[in-house]
Design an enzyme around this catalytic site. Structure first.
Site, short mmCIF file in Angstrom:
data_model
loop_
_atom_site.label_atom_id
_atom_site.label_comp_id
_atom_site.label_asym_id
_atom_site.label_seq_id
_atom_site.Cartn_x
_atom_site.Cartn_y
_atom_site.Cartn_z
N ASN A 375 0.80 -1.23 0.00
CA ASN A 375 0.00 0.00 0.00
C ASN A 375 0.84 1.28 0.00
O ASN A 375 0.41 2.29 -0.56
CB ASN A 375 -0.99 0.00 1.17
CG ASN A 375 -0.32 -0.12 2.50
OD1 ASN A 375 0.82 -0.57 2.59
ND2 ASN A 375 -1.00 0.30 3.55
N GLU A 472 4.72 -4.88 11.66
CA GLU A 472 3.69 -3.84 11.49
C GLU A 472 2.55 -4.50 10.76
O GLU A 472 2.64 -4.75 9.55
CB GLU A 472 4.25 -2.68 10.64
CG GLU A 472 5.36 -1.90 11.29
CD GLU A 472 4.88 -1.11 12.49
OE1 GLU A 472 3.68 -0.79 12.56
OE2 GLU A 472 5.71 -0.84 13.37
N CYS A 506 -3.35 0.66 6.76
CA CYS A 506 -3.46 -0.27 7.89
C CYS A 506 -4.12 0.34 9.12
O CYS A 506 -4.85 -0.31 9.83
CB CYS A 506 -2.07 -0.76 8.26
SG CYS A 506 -0.94 0.61 8.52
N GLU A 684 8.03 1.61 14.55
CA GLU A 684 8.81 2.29 13.52
C GLU A 684 8.78 3.78 13.84
O GLU A 684 7.89 4.27 14.55
CB GLU A 684 8.22 2.02 12.13
CG GLU A 684 8.42 0.57 11.74
CD GLU A 684 8.18 0.25 10.28
OE1 GLU A 684 7.26 0.83 9.69
OE2 GLU A 684 8.91 -0.60 9.75
P1 NDP Z 1 0.95 -9.63 3.11
O1 NDP Z 1 1.05 -10.06 4.52
O2 NDP Z 1 0.21 -10.48 2.17
O3 NDP Z 1 2.41 -9.44 2.49
C1 NDP Z 1 3.37 -8.61 3.08
C2 NDP Z 1 4.75 -8.99 2.56
O4 NDP Z 1 5.14 -10.23 3.11
C3 NDP Z 1 4.81 -9.17 1.06
O5 NDP Z 1 6.07 -8.70 0.60
C4 NDP Z 1 4.67 -10.66 0.91
O6 NDP Z 1 5.18 -11.12 -0.32
C5 NDP Z 1 5.49 -11.14 2.07
N1 NDP Z 1 5.16 -12.48 2.56
C6 NDP Z 1 3.98 -13.14 2.46
N2 NDP Z 1 4.06 -14.33 3.08
C7 NDP Z 1 5.32 -14.44 3.59
C8 NDP Z 1 6.03 -15.43 4.36
N3 NDP Z 1 5.46 -16.57 4.74
N4 NDP Z 1 7.30 -15.18 4.71
C9 NDP Z 1 7.91 -14.01 4.38
N5 NDP Z 1 7.30 -13.05 3.65
C10 NDP Z 1 6.02 -13.25 3.26
O7 NDP Z 1 0.37 -8.14 3.17
P2 NDP Z 1 -0.10 -7.24 1.97
O8 NDP Z 1 1.05 -6.96 1.06
O9 NDP Z 1 -1.35 -7.85 1.41
O10 NDP Z 1 -0.45 -5.87 2.71
C11 NDP Z 1 -1.66 -5.64 3.33
C12 NDP Z 1 -1.56 -5.91 4.82
O11 NDP Z 1 -0.49 -5.17 5.37
C13 NDP Z 1 -2.80 -5.46 5.57
O12 NDP Z 1 -3.15 -6.41 6.54
C14 NDP Z 1 -2.37 -4.20 6.24
O13 NDP Z 1 -3.09 -3.87 7.37
C15 NDP Z 1 -0.94 -4.48 6.53
N6 NDP Z 1 -0.19 -3.24 6.70
C16 NDP Z 1 0.25 -2.90 7.95
C17 NDP Z 1 0.89 -1.69 8.15
C18 NDP Z 1 1.41 -1.31 9.50
O14 NDP Z 1 2.30 -0.45 9.55
N7 NDP Z 1 0.94 -1.84 10.59
C19 NDP Z 1 1.10 -0.75 7.06
C20 NDP Z 1 0.63 -1.23 5.78
C21 NDP Z 1 -0.01 -2.44 5.62
P3 NDP Z 1 4.20 -11.13 -1.61
O15 NDP Z 1 3.45 -9.87 -1.67
O16 NDP Z 1 5.12 -11.27 -2.70
O17 NDP Z 1 3.28 -12.30 -1.39
#
Ligand code: NDP
Length: 710
Positions: A375, A472, A506, A684
């Site tokens: 995002n 996060e 998020c 962070e």
């Molecule tokens: P995901 O959890 O699907 O993915 C996050 C990252 O982790 C991606 O780069 C993904 O790769 C990678 N990933 C997925 N599975 C694994 C694993 N088993 N081991 C290591 N890495 C992995 O999140 P989204 O990208 O869909 O983002 C949306 C989510 O992020 C929402 O829940 C949102 O709330 C949260 N978020 C939280 C924030 C915060 O600061 N608290 C800020 C922004 C978002 P790939 O995409 O290639 O599958």
């Protein structure tokens, strides 16, 4: 991750900066004098005969003083090459600032590099002396690489306005080669084969002929048919890898933007090896030196804001009116903030009586990995790498596979600005690549931004090697509006808390609890404003709500809207996909408001991550606090009330890591950001992040004898 606001400019720091500059003045003059003496020496007696003692004599100072400023001969030569290269960079920047249009910008780069003064005998013999040594000195090679990438990046940037994206880089390399070649032939030729003016004419004609032969920018289907392949950025360069790739698409149009090479075991191992080597070089620099380089990165991000914001909008579907004022600039603010903190990092002295004392050293963790969500791709990359690098770590960053592009730009910019090779690397891929990082024994820490489920998997994987972990994660945050609130402000905040970035934030306050006494008035104001929101092409500056990240995610959001209706919530506005004209090709959903929501509904309990607001009614303070806390998430919370005592009282009882009183989703870099409960671990931003990127070493120092009972 959410919007960030820049702090208002303060008069006091500006004055301090001036004072500081004045204090440094004599030192700068002395450094400059020694650099000029080095240039004279190189021009007159060449590289080998230019010794520290000889240069000191020429400058009329002691060799010790030269050593004090530059360490050794290599340090002095590196500083001299940096000086020459910075002079061209400044000249280029001032010519670029005057240039109107892409062709004029290319001409500005040519004219700066082939300016008459670059051909004078003194300057050209010094450049030649340096180029002869570059192969033998890693330090000089680094400066030369920065100089070359800066020229390439200026040319590529300008060319993208004239030729198809896949042509821009190739053409930039050819033009750079012609510039360097013309200069070299001219300075080496005893017969004066080409004058400065002649070189300019030849280079300009070459550029025009190449542009005429290239596929023009915006040519139909050009980016669709031949998407360029972006490789992993490791050890300061794009490296050739497995050849396995995936496509990244513009979610507003479905168009393929680029192909991205996937990092497998070999690339991840190479990134770890590069990071380990780079980290040693980086950690050996002083905090002030690291800070200076990170500040350059921040400045470059700001200077290239338009280009980067556009790329972020293409890759994420977010409106340019957001990306141009938040995403890149918030990343730059973060780099600036930690650039300032880098020189202040220190341990403490501990008095242990007359015969001993102790001290602590605050040391980097080593190689850390950042795994990002889709995002806020560039912002997340900066929010993780800025504190990590300020503390002397090296980072391997994996962007989400849906948004791989701007992290690569950050890697290019880091290299251009002098971050040593291997200190910031980007590996691309899916969850498997992320897992290779979380399981890798050479990595000391993982910082993830993602979903709660991913957080749990990452923590489990990281436990095998006992890595440090910060998470996060997601949220389902409450925004509470009391009956004494300023309703217009509360409505503004509810809009920011639900529809910024099409709701893909998020910390969004998606459970909006409104006191029953103002419920009706709040909804009237809210719905009137939502109806006026402009959904449209993300690149149109008038667009307020862009595309969701992918068609699959749009389907998920639409399925929650269907569940909301089925479970009995009352749809007030929106609730459908937007398919007007060209938007039919993209993932657009209208801003949606449900009233009459109950605590048990799916749209109230689960994170939707789209433009869907659930409004709930409440009667009293204790009731709303209990309902707000009734969730496994704990990322954020907001309270609107004119009674500040109540504001603080309620916030103190809310189970959330990041809270706002009378505002929402504002995330200044100075304030720690992160979640409670299942929304995350660690923080962070702010000084708090330093704790997560350093470790303490305790040292006991004995001043007396060692007593032993044996
Ligand atoms: P995901 O959890 O699907 O993915 C996050 C990252 O982790 C991606 O780069 C993904 O790769 C990678 N990933 C997925 N599975 C694994 C694993 N088993 N081991 C290591 N890495 C992995 O999140 P989204 O990208 O869909 O983002 C949306 C989510 O992020 C929402 O829940 C949102 O709330 C949260 N978020 C939280 C924030 C915060 O600061 N608290 C800020 C922004 C978002 P790939 O995409 O290639 O599958």
């Amino acid at each position: 991750m959410a919007r960030a606001t820049a702090s208002p400019p303060l008069a006091a720091p500006a004055l301090c900066a001036e004072d500081d500059a004045r204090r440094r003045e004599p030192e700068d003059v002395r450094r400059r004098q020694l650099i000029e003496a080095t240039i004279d020496s190189l021009a007159e007696v060449g590289f080998n005969a230019s010794t520290l003692a000889q240069i000191a004599r020429r400058a009329g100072v002691s060799p010790g003083l030269v050593a004090h400023y530059f360490g050794d001969k290599d340090g002095l030569l590196e500083a001299t090459l940096r000086f020459l290269s910075a002079r061209i960079a400044r000249d280029t920047a001032s010519r670029l600032a005057q240039a109107h249009g892409p062709r004029a910008r290319i001409q500005a780069v040519i004219e700066a590099n082939l300016a008459p003064e670059e051909f004078d005998q003194r300057t050209s013999s010094v450049w030649l002396a340096f180029w002869g040594q570059v192969l033998h000195s890693a330090r000089l090679r680094r400066v030369q690489k920065v100089y070359q990438s800066r020229m390439l990046s200026n040319l590529s940037h300008a060319l993208r306005g004239l030729v198809a994206p896949q042509e821009a880089r190739r053409l930039a390399i050819s033009i750079a080669a012609v510039i360097d070649g013309l200069w070299l032939r001219s300075t080496l030729s005893a017969t004066g084969e080409t004058s400065a003016a002649g070189a300019l004419t030849v280079a300009s004609a070459f550029v025009d002929s190449q542009i005429a032969a290239a596929v023009p920018a915006g040519a139909k289907g050009s980016a669709m048919t031949v998407p360029s392949l972006h490789r992993n950025h490791i050890a300061g360069a794009y490296i050739e890898g497995s050849g396995r790739s995936f496509e990244t698409r513009n979610p507003a149009t479905g168009e393929v933007l680029a192909k991205i090479e996937i990092a497998g075991e070999a690339e991840v191992d190479a990134a770890v090896a590069a990071a380990r080597a780079g980290q040693k070089v980086w950690a050996a620099m002083t905090g002030a030196e690291r800070g200076r380089i990170l500040r350059r990165v921040a400045d470059t991000l700001r200077a290239r804001n338009d280009e980067l914001a556009r790329l972020e909008s293409l890759d994420t579907g977010k409106p340019i009116q957001e990306t141009s004022v938040v995403d890149v600039l918030s990343g730059a603010d973060c780099l600036d903030y930690y650039a300032g903190i880098a020189p202040t990092l220190s341990g403490e002295h501990i008095d242990l009586g007359p015969s001993a004392f102790g001290y602590t050293r605050r040391e980097p963790l080593g190689v850390v990995a950042g795994i990002g969500a889709w995002n806020y791709p560039l912002q997340i990359a900066c929010w993780k790498s800025a504190p990590a690098l300020a503390c002397g770590n090296a980072m391997i960053f994996k962007p989400a596979e849906l948004t791989p592009l701007t992290a690569l730009k950050l890697a290019e910019i880091m290299s251009e600005c002098g971050v040593p090779d291997g200190v910031f690397n980007v590996v691309q891929g899916f969850a498997e690549t992320g897992q290779m990082l979380t399981r890798h024994p050479g990595i000391a820490k993982i910082s993830l931004t993602g979903e709660v489920g991913t957080g749990k998997r990452v923590m489990a994987d990281a436990s095998a090697t006992l890595k440090h972990v910060t998470l996060e994660l997601g949220g389902k945050s409450p925004l509470i509006v009391f009956d004494d609130a300023d309703l217009d402000d509360a409505v503004s905040a509810a809009l920011l808390a639900n529809f910024y970035s099409a709701g893909e934030v998020c910390s969004n306050g998606t459970r909006v609890f409104v006191h029953s006494a103002v419920h009706k008035a709040f909804l009237e104001k809210l719905v009137a404003r939502v109806k006026k929101m402009v959904v449209g092409d993300p690149l149109d500056p008038a667009t307020q709500v862009g595309a969701l990240i992918s068609p699959e995610h749009m389907d998920k959001v639409l399925s929650y809207i269907a569940k909301g209706k089925a479970e009995g919530a009352k749809l007030l506005v929106g609730g459908h996909r937007v398919t007007d004209g060209a938007l039919a090709k993209g993932a657009f959903v209208a801003p949606t408001v449900f009233d009459g929501c109950a605590d048990g509904m799916s749209i109230v309990r689960e994170e939707i991550f789209g433009p869907v607001m659930a409004v709930l009614s409440f009667e009293d303070e204790d009731e709303v606090i209990a309902r707000a806390n009734d969730t496994p998430f704990g990322l954020a919370a907001g309270v609107f009330t004119r009674d500040l005592a109540r504001g603080h009282r309620v916030i103190a009882q809310l189970e959330a890591g990041t809270c706002w009183i009378n505002h929402y989703n504002i995330t200044p870099i100075e304030l720690p950001f992160g979640g409670a409960k299942q929304s995350g671990l660690g923080r962070e931003n702010g000084k708090a992040a330093i704790e997560h990127y350093t470790q303490l070493k305790s040292v006991y120092v004995n001043l007396g004898r060692v007593e032993a009972p044996y």
